[in-house]
Motif scaffolding. Sequence first.
Motif, mmCIF file in Angstrom:
data_model
loop_
_atom_site.group_PDB
_atom_site.id
_atom_site.type_symbol
_atom_site.label_atom_id
_atom_site.label_comp_id
_atom_site.label_asym_id
_atom_site.label_seq_id
_atom_site.Cartn_x
_atom_site.Cartn_y
_atom_site.Cartn_z
ATOM 1 N N LEU A 33 -124.969 -115.410 -54.188
ATOM 2 C CA LEU A 33 -124.050 -115.510 -53.847
ATOM 3 C C LEU A 33 -122.709 -114.276 -53.894
ATOM 4 N N ALA A 34 -122.536 -114.809 -55.600
ATOM 5 C CA ALA A 34 -121.496 -113.865 -56.237
ATOM 6 C C ALA A 34 -122.440 -112.111 -56.381
ATOM 7 N N GLY A 35 -123.392 -111.964 -56.259
ATOM 8 C CA GLY A 35 -124.385 -110.707 -56.063
ATOM 9 C C GLY A 35 -124.509 -110.089 -55.347
ATOM 10 N N ASN A 36 -124.417 -110.956 -53.651
ATOM 11 C CA ASN A 36 -124.802 -110.719 -52.351
ATOM 12 C C ASN A 36 -123.696 -110.125 -51.539
ATOM 13 N N TYR A 49 -126.903 -103.338 -58.548
ATOM 14 C CA TYR A 49 -126.903 -104.655 -59.371
ATOM 15 C C TYR A 49 -128.548 -104.767 -58.419
ATOM 16 N N ALA A 50 -128.533 -104.623 -57.710
ATOM 17 C CA ALA A 50 -130.292 -104.763 -57.610
ATOM 18 C C ALA A 50 -131.301 -104.528 -58.554
ATOM 19 N N HIS A 54 -134.372 -105.542 -61.603
ATOM 20 C CA HIS A 54 -134.737 -105.623 -61.888
ATOM 21 C C HIS A 54 -135.673 -104.670 -62.701
ATOM 22 N N LYS A 55 -134.312 -104.603 -64.072
ATOM 23 C CA LYS A 55 -134.637 -103.693 -64.961
ATOM 24 C C LYS A 55 -135.639 -103.808 -66.257
ATOM 25 N N SER A 56 -135.541 -105.356 -65.606
ATOM 26 C CA SER A 56 -136.787 -106.110 -67.152
ATOM 27 C C SER A 56 -137.775 -107.299 -66.163
ATOM 28 N N GLY A 138 -135.597 -101.341 -53.157
ATOM 29 C CA GLY A 138 -134.341 -100.637 -53.866
ATOM 30 C C GLY A 138 -133.085 -100.325 -52.960
ATOM 31 N N ARG A 139 -133.885 -100.173 -51.505
ATOM 32 C CA ARG A 139 -132.037 -99.725 -50.983
ATOM 33 C C ARG A 139 -131.824 -101.177 -50.248
#
Length: 222
Positions: A33-36, A49-50, A54-56, A138-139
């Motif tokens: 929720l916090a991220g969305n 944020y997305a 996916h960085k690691s 990614g979008r």
Amino acid sequence: MATSVELGTTSVAKKALMAVSGLVLTVYVVVHLAGNLLYFAGPEALDAYAALLHKSPTVLWSARAVLFAAFAVHVFYAIDLYTRKASARPVAYGRYERAVSSPGARTMIWTGFVLLGFVVYHVLHLTLGLAHPAFVPGRVHRNVSIGFSSIVPTVMYVGSMIALGLHVSHGVLSMTQSLGLTLRRQGLRGLRRFATVLALIVAVGLAAIPITALALAMTSGR
């Protein structure tokens, strides 16, 4: 007698596993929720944020593995315990007067089934893009905006968030019992209020995103 004790112990263990897996899933929902909510900050914030998530790949897939395991355990034992309860009384009561309980408690198994279907659709819709009309990896902000530009998916998501709120409102309470934690009346009352507030925040917060996306699509004539 020994068999009854063994069965009782097994049920207690299963409920404990459900509680632990439910706790993991609840924490995930709050973080999710916090991220969305970054959707309201615009495309750059949400997409960044997305990208960070996916960085690691190792960390991402490790987290997904834990979530999948928690989800599988929760669903499996929920169905198992429900069928055990049903088989223990194959003939319904001639007259059944329901004790005082919350809507979340009365609908727990059914909201669970709704959420099971929702998770499958959500993964196909916004994670894999297989059920999305114009998915672009990614979008995220764009995918969300287009994914909820029509009424049907928006209504499905909002309905599922209502089910999630009901599920969380009772789940938080039942976790303490399943883990053997005893609370005094005042503590139980406080936990019940906390569960209700948490359920409202989660349901309203997550439902606000598709509703906003649909409203923007309608006003822009998309």
